[in-house]
Design an enzyme around this catalytic site. Sequence first.
Site, short mmCIF file in Angstrom:
data_model
loop_
_atom_site.label_atom_id
_atom_site.label_comp_id
_atom_site.label_asym_id
_atom_site.label_seq_id
_atom_site.Cartn_x
_atom_site.Cartn_y
_atom_site.Cartn_z
N LYS A 274 12.93 -10.76 -11.01
CA LYS A 274 11.76 -11.26 -11.74
C LYS A 274 12.19 -11.90 -13.06
CE LYS A 274 8.01 -10.07 -9.38
NZ LYS A 274 7.29 -11.01 -8.58
N LYS B 29 13.21 -13.95 3.97
CA LYS B 29 12.06 -13.05 3.81
C LYS B 29 10.74 -13.81 3.78
CE LYS B 29 9.89 -9.93 0.63
NZ LYS B 29 9.81 -9.53 -0.75
N LYS C 218 4.49 -14.45 0.45
CA LYS C 218 3.34 -15.29 0.13
C LYS C 218 3.58 -16.10 -1.14
CE LYS C 218 1.72 -10.78 -0.79
NZ LYS C 218 1.10 -9.67 -0.15
P1 TYM Z 1 4.36 -5.94 -1.53
O1 TYM Z 1 2.93 -6.09 -1.89
O2 TYM Z 1 5.34 -6.95 -2.01
O3 TYM Z 1 4.51 -5.86 0.02
C1 TYM Z 1 3.75 -4.92 0.75
C2 TYM Z 1 4.55 -4.31 1.86
O4 TYM Z 1 4.99 -5.32 2.76
C3 TYM Z 1 6.38 -5.26 2.93
N1 TYM Z 1 6.90 -6.62 3.11
C4 TYM Z 1 7.73 -6.95 4.10
N2 TYM Z 1 8.28 -6.22 5.07
C5 TYM Z 1 9.08 -6.87 5.95
N3 TYM Z 1 9.33 -8.20 5.88
C6 TYM Z 1 8.81 -8.97 4.90
N4 TYM Z 1 9.05 -10.27 4.87
C7 TYM Z 1 7.96 -8.34 3.94
N5 TYM Z 1 7.27 -8.80 2.87
C8 TYM Z 1 6.62 -7.72 2.36
C9 TYM Z 1 6.92 -4.63 1.65
O5 TYM Z 1 8.17 -4.04 1.86
C10 TYM Z 1 5.84 -3.62 1.36
O6 TYM Z 1 6.06 -2.45 2.12
N6 TYM Z 1 5.79 -2.36 -4.63
C11 TYM Z 1 5.10 -2.60 -3.40
C12 TYM Z 1 3.66 -2.11 -3.40
C13 TYM Z 1 3.55 -0.68 -3.74
C14 TYM Z 1 3.87 0.43 -2.91
C15 TYM Z 1 3.61 1.58 -3.68
C16 TYM Z 1 4.37 0.52 -1.62
C17 TYM Z 1 3.10 -0.19 -4.93
N7 TYM Z 1 3.13 1.17 -4.89
C18 TYM Z 1 3.83 2.86 -3.17
C19 TYM Z 1 4.60 1.82 -1.12
C20 TYM Z 1 4.32 2.95 -1.88
C21 TYM Z 1 5.08 -4.10 -3.19
O7 TYM Z 1 5.17 -4.87 -4.09
O8 TYM Z 1 4.86 -4.47 -1.91
#
Ligand code: TYM
Length: 331
Positions: free
Chosen positions: A111, A194, A197
Amino acid sequence: MDTVVSGIRPTGYLHLGNYFGALKNFITMQEENNCFFFIADYHSLTTHPKPEDLKENIKNVLIDYLAAGLDPEKAVIYVQSDVPEVCELNLLLSMNVYVGELQRVASFKEKVRRQPNNVNAGLLIYPILMSADILLHHADKVPVGKDQEQHLELTRDFAQRFNNIYGVEFFKLPIAYNFGAELVKIPGLDGTTKMSKSDNPNSAIFLSDSPEIIRKKVMRAVSDSGPTASGMPKSQAVENLFTLLQAVSSAETLQYFNEQYDQCTIRYGDLKKQLAEDLVNFTAPIYDRILSLKTNDDYLRKVLREGQEKARESAKKTVKNVREIVGIVPL
Ligand code: TYM
């Protein structure tokens, strides 16, 4: 019965990466586990979304969750900010987390590279808030994609440290979870490893994409000029198309195109057509449910109201116990 906790930031619609990384497991697990699934709106504030977009995205993500199969009768579905106890746990945990270790986190460094003009403190403490989300309900398992692995390691570190400091066995050490041995990383259609969005919306297939849009995106996906010798390794872009096939197509289809590739007779146009149709078939039932949920605001509000109530019940207990452990008790 295990407790399972996971979340997704409301930064837009859910894509296949989110589905295979976090949601698919959860949908299966909600049958037999104590499941909490939330919309991580506090976390999404690190990128300064417009308030009206955030509001809209919370609704969109909720709709996508329900359409994908999360069942409010089986899992607790809530908005992170509806459970303010998480902020107190975040604060209490933060006292035992060191700035240096936060600065070394890969997602923070990424970031800093990407948004050098907005290196806010929320980004730095992101992993603490995430740990608080997970520890708030004493999770055993956290369904996430590969990109969240380090955050889960930190959660275990913070939990273990808390237990050590106070000489308690209070927090469990939760694990990042996927059904296979490996965490999943779904690639993008633009040749990147990856699906995301924020990077390039055309690289992502959203659960809410219409069949026409899915076909258009897939036909435009990056490939290469084709193999010229048997046994030639696949380029990243072509590997990505095969990974997507593996996710949504039959084993026979995958084998067929692998053979075509090995024999150097593959036509990427045919592969893409097949992939597009398999994706459309895969998302069609979800897409239909999304359309019908969009006009059902009363139901959506009810889901969140009930989710908030159940999530707070669990959260209040944890925070009360943590307060006692650290010595915050009434005179
Ligand atoms: P975020 O919002 O970026 O993504 C949500 C979930 O989707 C998964 N993900 C993917 N998995 C496989 N391939 C991809 N291309 C891909 N893109 C996204 C992410 O691994 C995630 O599981 N920090 C987290 C949100 C969060 C969270 C938590 C998750 C906040 N608190 C507590 C679990 C437990 C995040 O930014 O995910």
